[in-house]
Design a protein around this motif. Structure first.
Motif, PDB file in Angstrom:
ATOM      1  N   TYR A 116       0.835  -1.209   0.000  1.00  0.00           N
ATOM      2  CA  TYR A 116       0.000   0.000   0.000  1.00  0.00           C
ATOM      3  C   TYR A 116       0.870   1.259   0.000  1.00  0.00           C
ATOM      4  CZ  TYR A 116      -3.391   3.500   1.267  1.00  0.00           C
ATOM      5  OH  TYR A 116      -4.168   4.622   1.266  1.00  0.00           O
TER       6      TYR A 116
ATOM      7  N   TYR B  95      -4.390  -5.249  -9.392  1.00  0.00           N
ATOM      8  CA  TYR B  95      -3.026  -4.705  -9.417  1.00  0.00           C
ATOM      9  C   TYR B  95      -2.033  -5.627 -10.139  1.00  0.00           C
ATOM     10  CZ  TYR B  95      -4.457  -0.753  -6.703  1.00  0.00           C
ATOM     11  OH  TYR B  95      -5.084   0.407  -6.310  1.00  0.00           O
TER      12      TYR B  95
ATOM     13  N   SER C  86       5.164  -0.583  -4.361  1.00  0.00           N
ATOM     14  CA  SER C  86       3.806  -0.199  -4.713  1.00  0.00           C
ATOM     15  C   SER C  86       3.765   0.256  -6.159  1.00  0.00           C
ATOM     16  CB  SER C  86       3.324   0.937  -3.801  1.00  0.00           C
ATOM     17  OG  SER C  86       1.922   1.045  -3.892  1.00  0.00           O
TER      18      SER C  86
ATOM     19  N   GLU D 254      -8.486   5.469  -9.010  1.00  0.00           N
ATOM     20  CA  GLU D 254      -7.472   4.541  -8.506  1.00  0.00           C
ATOM     21  C   GLU D 254      -7.453   4.577  -6.977  1.00  0.00           C
ATOM     22  OE1 GLU D 254      -3.744   2.373  -7.923  1.00  0.00           O
ATOM     23  OE2 GLU D 254      -4.382   4.267  -7.045  1.00  0.00           O
TER      24      GLU D 254
ATOM     25  N   ARG E 215      -7.785   1.536  -4.157  1.00  0.00           N
ATOM     26  CA  ARG E 215      -6.686   1.292  -3.217  1.00  0.00           C
ATOM     27  C   ARG E 215      -7.107   1.455  -1.760  1.00  0.00           C
ATOM     28  NH1 ARG E 215      -3.343   5.255  -3.098  1.00  0.00           N
ATOM     29  NH2 ARG E 215      -3.932   5.719  -5.253  1.00  0.00           N
TER      30      ARG E 215
END
Ligand code: CP
Length: 336
Positions: free
Chosen positions: A176, A208, A249, A262, A266
């Motif tokens: 993250y 992802y 990330s 996005e 997330r």
């Protein structure tokens, strides 16, 4: 080899030679091999390690550097071909790069992804065009899609800590971060581990997966080297028997250039912060790698970063040794 835009610019033979030289330079850091040589460093984006290690490395080899930071120490630069330059940029790289090459024996350039068009950034056209404009040796200090100096240092780090090439289990994990980050480091780490012949697992949450071209390139490299590539969202399965967890990330590829959407995807993924319990199924001596800078307790918990698994400082140290070896490859007869 006068350009280092990607790790693939080094043949297997030259890569091994650079790694051997880096090890020697770690033991004996000072020489006059670059006496009289100037390396120009053009940083269109911030840096701690890359800037400091290039400056220190050139000087330890008897050469010198100058640093240009467009928009701060010099004119803001335009990189787009055909741009109508009626905005902030005062000078185009079409003039700036050859001008810097008049004053230096080699050029190192950092120029990050624009983050708007995935295909454009993956093509890495901006740094490639800059390299074409440079009549002197040229080093990519991180571009839209590659960070080959980091890959070189990471390869050396894996050797240093005894991680096997064939049979070595390398997990590249998404972590993250509050912002969607670029693909240069994951692309470089993935290709590096695949070329090294490792069994690579891409661990990432749904949404992802790395872009197809990066995974396909890594699969080709793995096929040549005897390694393998697989993907999963299951941490326990991914880390089973792992030698290395490399955290990084990156932004969701299908939402590239759309940061608000996005961010929504997330938002529920904050638990993708590497913690000691991630290593439950890994080898007891599994290592933690990260290119730095890293946000503590966001991407990785203190317990891992400050613990015995972490080799992040060795990776950073190896930037110095690896880049010095690379510069000798580019700038001296021995490396010709
Ligand atoms: N890893 C790396 O390239 O660090 P900097 O961004 O500080 O140079």
């Amino acid at each position: 080899m006068k350009q280092f835009l990607d790790l693939s610019d080094l043949s297997d033979e030259r890569l091994e030679a650079v790694l051997r030289r880096a090890k020697q330079l770690e033991a004996n850091p000072l020489s006059s091999a670059l006496r009289g040589k100037i390396v120009a460093l053009l940083f269109l984006n911030p840096s701690l390690r890359t800037l400091a290690s290039m400056e220190a490395g050139v000087k330890q080899l008897g050469g010198d550097t100058f640093v240009i930071t467009p928009g701060q120490s010099s004119w803001a630069l335009e990189t787009r071909d055909g741009a109508v330059m009626d905005g902030d940029a005062v000078e185009h790289v079409r003039e700036a790069i050859p001008v810097l090459a008049e004053y230096a024996d080699a050029l190192g350039v950092r120029c990050f992804a624009k983050g708007k068009d995935l295909a454009e950034d993956l093509a890495d056209g901006v740094i490639r065009r800059m390299a074409e404009l440079c009549p002197k040796p040229f080093v990519n200090l991180e571009s839209a899609a590659a960070h080959p100096c980091q890959a070189l240092a990471d390869w050396k780090t894996l050797e240093d800590v005894g991680i096997p090439r064939r049979g070595g289990r390398f997990v590249l994990s998404w972590a993250y971060h509050p912002k969607p980050l670029a693909l240069a480091v994951p692309a470089a780490a993935l290709a590096m581990a695949a070329r090294r012949g490792m069994d690579v697992t891409l661990l990432r949450p749904d949404g992802y997966a790395l872009p197809g071209p990066l995974v396909e390139r890594a699969a080709r490299l793995a096929a040549e080297s005897g390694g393998s590539i697989r993907q999963t969202a299951d941490r326990r399965e991914a880390l089973e028997g792992a030698h290395v967890l490399y955290a990084k990330s990156w932004g969701a590829p299908d939402l590239y250039g759309r940061p608000a959407e996005e961010a929504e995807r997330r938002r529920p993924l904050r638990d993708w912060c590497v913690a000691e319990d991630w290593f439950a199924t890994a080898r007891p001596d599994a290592r933690f790698m990260h290119c730095l800078p890293v946000r503590r307790n966001v991407k990785v918990r203190d317990e891992v970063l400050d613990g015995p698994r972490s080799v992040v400082l060795r990776e950073a140290g190896n930037r110095l040794h690896a880049q010095k070896a690379l510069l000798l490859e580019l700038l001296t007869e021995e490396g010709a």
